[in-house]
Motif scaffolding. Structure first.
Motif, PDB file in Angstrom:
ATOM      1  N   ARG A  81       0.866  -1.188   0.000  1.00  7.76           N
ATOM      2  CA  ARG A  81       0.000   0.000   0.000  1.00  7.76           C
ATOM      3  C   ARG A  81       0.898   1.231   0.000  1.00  7.76           C
ATOM      4  O   ARG A  81       1.748   1.390   0.883  1.00  7.76           O
ATOM      5  CB  ARG A  81      -0.913   0.025   1.219  1.00  7.76           C
ATOM      6  CG  ARG A  81      -1.870   1.227   1.221  1.00  7.76           C
ATOM      7  CD  ARG A  81      -2.605   1.348   2.535  1.00  7.76           C
ATOM      8  NE  ARG A  81      -3.535   0.252   2.738  1.00  7.76           N
ATOM      9  CZ  ARG A  81      -4.221   0.079   3.870  1.00  7.76           C
ATOM     10  NH1 ARG A  81      -4.037   0.918   4.888  1.00  7.76           N
ATOM     11  NH2 ARG A  81      -5.057  -0.932   3.975  1.00  7.76           N
ATOM     12  N   LYS A 103      -8.046   6.249  -2.879  1.00  5.38           N
ATOM     13  CA  LYS A 103      -7.441   5.257  -3.764  1.00  5.38           C
ATOM     14  C   LYS A 103      -7.596   5.705  -5.214  1.00  5.38           C
ATOM     15  O   LYS A 103      -8.690   6.056  -5.657  1.00  5.38           O
ATOM     16  CB  LYS A 103      -8.083   3.890  -3.552  1.00  5.38           C
ATOM     17  CG  LYS A 103      -7.436   2.786  -4.392  1.00  5.38           C
ATOM     18  CD  LYS A 103      -8.066   1.427  -4.107  1.00  5.38           C
ATOM     19  CE  LYS A 103      -7.484   0.355  -5.018  1.00  5.38           C
ATOM     20  NZ  LYS A 103      -8.078  -0.978  -4.751  1.00  5.38           N
ATOM     21  N   SER A 122      -4.941   0.436  -8.652  1.00  4.82           N
ATOM     22  CA  SER A 122      -4.515  -0.867  -8.141  1.00  4.82           C
ATOM     23  C   SER A 122      -3.245  -1.270  -8.874  1.00  4.82           C
ATOM     24  O   SER A 122      -3.042  -0.896 -10.033  1.00  4.82           O
ATOM     25  CB  SER A 122      -5.602  -1.924  -8.375  1.00  4.82           C
ATOM     26  OG  SER A 122      -6.783  -1.594  -7.668  1.00  4.82           O
ATOM     27  N   GLU A 169      -2.042  -1.333  -3.785  1.00  3.76           N
ATOM     28  CA  GLU A 169      -2.946  -0.196  -3.867  1.00  3.76           C
ATOM     29  C   GLU A 169      -2.153   1.109  -3.819  1.00  3.76           C
ATOM     30  O   GLU A 169      -1.197   1.228  -3.052  1.00  3.76           O
ATOM     31  CB  GLU A 169      -3.936  -0.205  -2.693  1.00  3.76           C
ATOM     32  CG  GLU A 169      -4.849  -1.414  -2.634  1.00  3.76           C
ATOM     33  CD  GLU A 169      -5.721  -1.390  -1.386  1.00  3.76           C
ATOM     34  OE1 GLU A 169      -6.939  -1.526  -1.511  1.00  3.76           O
ATOM     35  OE2 GLU A 169      -5.151  -1.212  -0.284  1.00  3.76           O
TER      36      GLU A 169
END
Length: 362
Positions: free
Chosen positions: A70, A97, A100, A106
């Protein structure tokens, strides 16, 4: 002097929020050299305007997120460049976000706003967020950050520091983000921006402001951080990169890699390039090539093609000279090609793969 600052000596073994305060010069005295990818918690990306630093920062964030990580991608200049790269609505002052990455990773993004950062600061240390909003309506916050630019930069870097150190007990690493990427101000003012907390430390002897500045310095001058520079193989961007590296080293800030962006491969072989620069290309061969392309090889067309070849050869020679200048910095170099058809998300993912293939991250 800061030499190669990379390597794998990040914060392995440190607990959540712990700062490993090893300065760049201390690493140099120990003879530490980058043995592979840059394993850092904070990746600062800077470059002269027009070199594509936001694109590189975005590709780096995707590369870091690959494999289930992340990553937070941040910007501090209020230009909403990250939103444009990822083709999303303008970023609010909250983490959102935006992409991906392969392997379940992420990428989150945040546009750090100085006024919102100040309101957050007032609430955190003084429980005065409502009063801060009143000050904002009166223009006091804008006035304060305008007459004292250092205050603004400390607020911005303070927010970045908070994201780097933010704990999250629900994640294996114990931290909210595995890495933070900062799309930073350009090379002309990057050292002042990153080092402004040092000025604040000299003014504030105690209290929350001093603690905030100390925390910022501890992250930026440690093995957690690398300042990467983006350049083109052109004289002005390369010179700004050289100057910025010297300033960063003098300020004991950890210099990272140099990303040479928008690289164009030569269209001619070495022999043809030499002949083109010397003006000795074979006119009959040029005419034959034009004829093979289905065109009439007139004298004017042959002469124009020779002029274009000479210009191309001169550009290749100038780029080669600039590449030598960049290599002389003795920092790891990475290359990304010119996206002749323009940037899109597919190309951004390709750039991320290229950075991983070149072991900028891993």
């Amino acid at each position: 002097m800061v030499r190669r600052g990379g390597g794998a000596e990040a914060n392995s073994g440190a607990g959540a929020g712990t700062v490993v305060a090893v300065t760049a010069s201390e690493r140099d005295r120990k003879g530490e050299k980058p043995a592979g990818p840059w394993r850092r918690r904070l990746h600062v990306v800077t470059g002269k305007g027009g070199t594509g630093k936001t694109t590189v920062a975005s590709a780096l964030a995707l590369a870091l997120a690959t494999g289930g990580q992340r990553v937070l991608l941040t910007e501090v200049e209020g230009r909403q460049q990250i939103a444009q790269v990822f083709d999303t609505p303008p970023l609010p002052y909250r983490e959102r976000k935006v992409a991906s990455a392969p392997g379940g990773g992420e990428v989150y993004a945040l546009a750090v706003d100085a006024e919102e950062a100040l309101l957050e600061y007032l609430e955190m240390f003084y429980n005065l967020r409502s009063a801060g909003k009143v000050l904002g309506k009166m223009g006091a916050i804008d006035f304060a950050t305008t007459i004292a630019p250092g205050v603004r930069d400390v607020l911005l870097t303070g927010k970045i520091k908070e994201a780097v150190n933010r704990p999250d007990g629900t994640r294996p690493s114990g931290l909210a983000y595995d890495a933070v990427v900062l799309d930073a101000p350009p090379t002309g003012r990057i050292t002042r921006f990153l080092n402004v907390a040092r000025e604040v430390v000299g003014l504030a002897k105690m209290g929350p402001i001093r603690s905030q500045a100390d925390g910022v310095l501890a992250v930026l001058h440690s093995g957690q951080t690398a300042v990467h520079l983006v350049t083109l193989l052109e004289e002005m961007p390369v010179q700004e990169t050289i100057d910025a590296v010297a300033e960063l080293r003098a300020a004991d800030l950890p210099v990272g890699g140099v990303v040479v962006n928008m690289v164009r491969p030569p269209l001619l072989g070495a022999k043809e390039l030499r002949a083109a620069r010397a003006g000795t290309l074979d006119g009959e061969e040029l005419a034959a090539g034009i004829k093979e392309a289905g065109l009439e090889p007139t004298a004017d067309l042959v002469a124009e093609l020779a002029r274009e070849a000479a210009q191309h050869a001169e550009r290749v020679a100038l780029e080669a000279a600039q590449r030598v200048e960049v290599a002389a910095l003795d920092q790891p170099m990475y290359e990304l090609p010119l996206a002749s058809d323009g940037m899109d998300m597919g190309m951004l993912y390709r750039f991320a793969e290229m950075l991983r293939a070149q072991r900028m991250v891993g």
